[in-house]
Design a protein around this motif. Sequence first.
Motif, PDB file in Angstrom:
ATOM      1  N   LYS A 246     -13.247  46.131 -45.387  1.00 20.96           N
ATOM      2  CA  LYS A 246     -12.257  46.658 -44.508  1.00 20.96           C
ATOM      3  C   LYS A 246     -10.823  46.040 -44.629  1.00 20.96           C
ATOM      4  O   LYS A 246     -10.015  46.497 -44.224  1.00 20.96           O
ATOM      5  CB  LYS A 246     -12.674  46.283 -43.239  1.00 20.96           C
ATOM      6  N   ARG A 247     -10.750  45.064 -45.437  1.00 23.35           N
ATOM      7  CA  ARG A 247      -9.356  44.327 -45.696  1.00 23.35           C
ATOM      8  C   ARG A 247      -8.392  45.338 -46.485  1.00 23.35           C
ATOM      9  O   ARG A 247      -7.199  45.103 -46.447  1.00 23.35           O
ATOM     10  CB  ARG A 247      -9.454  43.146 -46.644  1.00 23.35           C
ATOM     11  N   ILE A 248      -9.021  46.164 -47.177  1.00 24.59           N
ATOM     12  CA  ILE A 248      -8.181  47.290 -47.933  1.00 24.59           C
ATOM     13  C   ILE A 248      -7.308  48.028 -46.985  1.00 24.59           C
ATOM     14  O   ILE A 248      -6.284  48.355 -47.241  1.00 24.59           O
ATOM     15  CB  ILE A 248      -9.293  48.363 -48.828  1.00 24.59           C
ATOM     16  N   HIS A 249      -8.046  48.553 -45.821  1.00 24.48           N
ATOM     17  CA  HIS A 249      -7.438  49.306 -44.761  1.00 24.48           C
ATOM     18  C   HIS A 249      -6.233  48.395 -44.062  1.00 24.48           C
ATOM     19  O   HIS A 249      -5.334  48.856 -43.558  1.00 24.48           O
ATOM     20  CB  HIS A 249      -8.432  49.897 -43.843  1.00 24.48           C
ATOM     21  N   THR A 250      -6.712  47.075 -43.701  1.00 23.66           N
ATOM     22  CA  THR A 250      -5.990  46.483 -42.755  1.00 23.66           C
ATOM     23  C   THR A 250      -4.944  45.631 -43.581  1.00 23.66           C
ATOM     24  O   THR A 250      -4.040  45.402 -42.928  1.00 23.66           O
ATOM     25  CB  THR A 250      -6.805  45.291 -42.053  1.00 23.66           C
ATOM     26  N   GLY A 251      -5.259  45.536 -44.935  1.00 18.55           N
ATOM     27  CA  GLY A 251      -4.168  44.786 -45.701  1.00 18.55           C
ATOM     28  C   GLY A 251      -4.247  43.144 -45.608  1.00 18.55           C
ATOM     29  O   GLY A 251      -3.299  42.578 -46.150  1.00 18.55           O
ATOM     30  N   GLU A 252      -5.514  42.745 -44.902  1.00 13.49           N
ATOM     31  CA  GLU A 252      -5.360  41.166 -44.409  1.00 13.49           C
ATOM     32  C   GLU A 252      -5.978  40.537 -45.834  1.00 13.49           C
ATOM     33  O   GLU A 252      -6.605  41.132 -46.655  1.00 13.49           O
ATOM     34  CB  GLU A 252      -6.795  41.247 -43.613  1.00 13.49           C
ATOM     35  N   LYS A 253      -5.276  39.656 -46.085  1.00 14.30           N
ATOM     36  CA  LYS A 253      -5.546  38.686 -47.260  1.00 14.30           C
ATOM     37  C   LYS A 253      -5.343  37.491 -46.842  1.00 14.30           C
ATOM     38  O   LYS A 253      -4.642  36.457 -46.820  1.00 14.30           O
ATOM     39  CB  LYS A 253      -4.654  38.848 -48.247  1.00 14.30           C
ATOM     40  N   LYS A 262       0.381  32.911 -53.067  1.00 13.01           N
ATOM     41  CA  LYS A 262      -0.112  34.372 -53.293  1.00 13.01           C
ATOM     42  C   LYS A 262      -1.525  34.345 -52.495  1.00 13.01           C
ATOM     43  O   LYS A 262      -2.228  33.452 -52.569  1.00 13.01           O
ATOM     44  CB  LYS A 262      -0.561  34.639 -54.924  1.00 13.01           C
ATOM     45  N   SER A 263      -1.636  35.594 -51.970  1.00 14.83           N
ATOM     46  CA  SER A 263      -2.942  35.748 -51.192  1.00 14.83           C
ATOM     47  C   SER A 263      -4.025  36.768 -51.703  1.00 14.83           C
ATOM     48  O   SER A 263      -3.542  37.813 -52.405  1.00 14.83           O
ATOM     49  CB  SER A 263      -2.603  36.239 -49.713  1.00 14.83           C
ATOM     50  N   PHE A 264      -5.091  36.445 -51.252  1.00  8.34           N
ATOM     51  CA  PHE A 264      -6.015  37.559 -51.781  1.00  8.34           C
ATOM     52  C   PHE A 264      -7.215  37.854 -50.715  1.00  8.34           C
ATOM     53  O   PHE A 264      -7.387  37.230 -49.751  1.00  8.34           O
ATOM     54  CB  PHE A 264      -7.126  36.664 -52.845  1.00  8.34           C
ATOM     55  N   THR A 265      -7.901  38.918 -50.720  1.00  6.37           N
ATOM     56  CA  THR A 265      -8.932  39.408 -49.870  1.00  6.37           C
ATOM     57  C   THR A 265     -10.253  38.547 -49.854  1.00  6.37           C
ATOM     58  O   THR A 265     -10.712  38.596 -48.846  1.00  6.37           O
ATOM     59  CB  THR A 265      -9.014  40.829 -50.080  1.00  6.37           C
ATOM     60  N   ASN A 266     -10.530  38.028 -50.942  1.00  6.80           N
ATOM     61  CA  ASN A 266     -11.775  37.276 -50.878  1.00  6.80           C
ATOM     62  C   ASN A 266     -11.642  35.981 -51.815  1.00  6.80           C
ATOM     63  O   ASN A 266     -10.670  35.761 -52.472  1.00  6.80           O
ATOM     64  CB  ASN A 266     -13.001  38.235 -51.494  1.00  6.80           C
ATOM     65  N   THR A 267     -12.617  35.138 -51.697  1.00  7.75           N
ATOM     66  CA  THR A 267     -12.372  33.599 -52.241  1.00  7.75           C
ATOM     67  C   THR A 267     -12.674  33.845 -53.739  1.00  7.75           C
ATOM     68  O   THR A 267     -12.019  33.105 -54.535  1.00  7.75           O
ATOM     69  CB  THR A 267     -13.466  32.886 -51.711  1.00  7.75           C
ATOM     70  N   SER A 268     -13.536  34.721 -54.278  1.00 18.24           N
ATOM     71  CA  SER A 268     -13.644  34.922 -55.854  1.00 18.24           C
ATOM     72  C   SER A 268     -12.192  35.246 -56.441  1.00 18.24           C
ATOM     73  O   SER A 268     -12.165  34.577 -57.714  1.00 18.24           O
ATOM     74  CB  SER A 268     -14.858  35.852 -56.258  1.00 18.24           C
ATOM     75  N   ASP A 269     -11.394  35.934 -55.807  1.00 20.69           N
ATOM     76  CA  ASP A 269     -10.220  36.467 -56.534  1.00 20.69           C
ATOM     77  C   ASP A 269      -9.364  34.947 -56.592  1.00 20.69           C
ATOM     78  O   ASP A 269      -8.874  35.037 -57.598  1.00 20.69           O
ATOM     79  CB  ASP A 269      -9.761  37.609 -55.823  1.00 20.69           C
ATOM     80  N   HIS A 273      -7.773  33.228 -59.665  1.00 21.17           N
ATOM     81  CA  HIS A 273      -6.406  33.027 -59.835  1.00 21.17           C
ATOM     82  C   HIS A 273      -5.979  31.591 -59.958  1.00 21.17           C
ATOM     83  O   HIS A 273      -5.206  31.169 -60.772  1.00 21.17           O
ATOM     84  CB  HIS A 273      -5.742  33.546 -58.291  1.00 21.17           C
ATOM     85  N   MET A 274      -6.622  30.581 -59.281  1.00 21.86           N
ATOM     86  CA  MET A 274      -6.544  29.085 -59.284  1.00 21.86           C
ATOM     87  C   MET A 274      -6.589  28.629 -60.650  1.00 21.86           C
ATOM     88  O   MET A 274      -5.981  27.596 -60.906  1.00 21.86           O
ATOM     89  CB  MET A 274      -7.241  28.533 -58.453  1.00 21.86           C
ATOM     90  N   ARG A 275      -7.371  29.314 -61.635  1.00 17.61           N
ATOM     91  CA  ARG A 275      -7.330  29.021 -62.782  1.00 17.61           C
ATOM     92  C   ARG A 275      -5.967  28.588 -63.710  1.00 17.61           C
ATOM     93  O   ARG A 275      -5.919  28.292 -64.631  1.00 17.61           O
ATOM     94  CB  ARG A 275      -8.381  29.494 -63.646  1.00 17.61           C
TER      95      ARG A 275
END
Length: 430
Positions: A246-253, A262-269, A273-275
Amino acid sequence: MEALNSSRKLLVLSPMIWHFKQFNVFLSDVMEVNTEEKTFTCHQCGKSFTCKSDLNTHMRTHTGEKPHTCLQCGKTFTNTSHLKRHMRIHTGEKLFACHQCGKTYTSGGSLKMHMRIHTGEKPHTCLQCGKAFTSGGSLKIHMRIHTGEKPHACQQCGKTFISGGPLKIHMRTHTGEKPHACQQCGKTFISGGPLKIHMRTHTGEKPHACLHNLKTHMRTHTGEKPYACQQCGKSFTNKSDLKIHKRIHTGEKPHACQHCGKSFTNTSDLKRHMRIHTGEKPFKPFVCQQCGKSFTSGGHRKRHMRIHTGEKPHTCQQCGKSFTSGSPLKIHMIIHTGEKPHACLQCGKSFTNKSNLKMHMRTHTGEKPHVCHQCGKSFTNTSHLKMHMRIHTGEKPHACLQCGKSFNLQGTLTRHMMIHWRENLRVSSV
């Protein structure tokens, strides 16, 4: 002589006089217990007591007075019995033992609650959903699910929780603390639950018929996807996947990098990125015995093994083409359906998969994230960078079958082949 005898008598009688006085104090306290039940009432909350001393102790809940202090840690208590029970934490004394399993406790109340594990007794019932609990505290925390109350807030990000335990674990995402370590490989975790699941990679234990979440896993067999997106109609096997979608539609990160913002939609992404900042390499305990390649999960290794075995269990029902996994088959099916669900919001051009759309977007943004480390030239995708690198390495993988001349690009080889085609055409015409 008579005065001396009087002094001696007084010395003998002194302890008796002291005990008599103590008895009078006790008697006066007992006498204050009215023959009628509970006549000593708290004027602040209306609670009643049979004994005045109990009322005096109770009043401390309103005044906040805690006159009994632990000399070891400084913690204070309203009465001596609570202090006495607390002292057992320091002494390690556990007087109350379970007769069934031998486990010991510092207080009778703790033992009483423990016994309910053996008896199955759950006297505290939720009036809204009927779920029962062994203690009142557990019921109180459960009630917050219905009320929506989350009194425990994170001071760093503002996220709230129904109890202190989950907040404590959450705080480790900010501090980086991982106190639960695997004794076999050294990998650490923020809580005991993930460590317990991780240990199964070493023991090979599979306690459920399929996976740890049997109900959700069974949907992979049934094809059931009960959670549907109200905006685009896409459905999912579990609620958490729908929430992320649903964050694809809302743009929530909601997951932001503490280093660069930098923001992401989920913790795995975010974790991947943190690496970039930490230089940490992903933990890959699953190694392919044939080529040595390692993977983060057994499932990934299993799919990889199909490269060596040639197994392709996922078959297209329309043309019979087979694939090693379900996702390439899903992308392949679009050839038959003509569906292009991924559309560019700037020019309207649509694509069969998300990665093609992502690369296309770079034509609008001008982003070229793939950089040549030898000359600094940048490219929109890895394949273009790979082809460019052949200029520096001198590699020419595309060889002409007629004359043996080789080229760095397939397109250059195709153009070269036209020379032989024209020559062959000229010879055949003569």
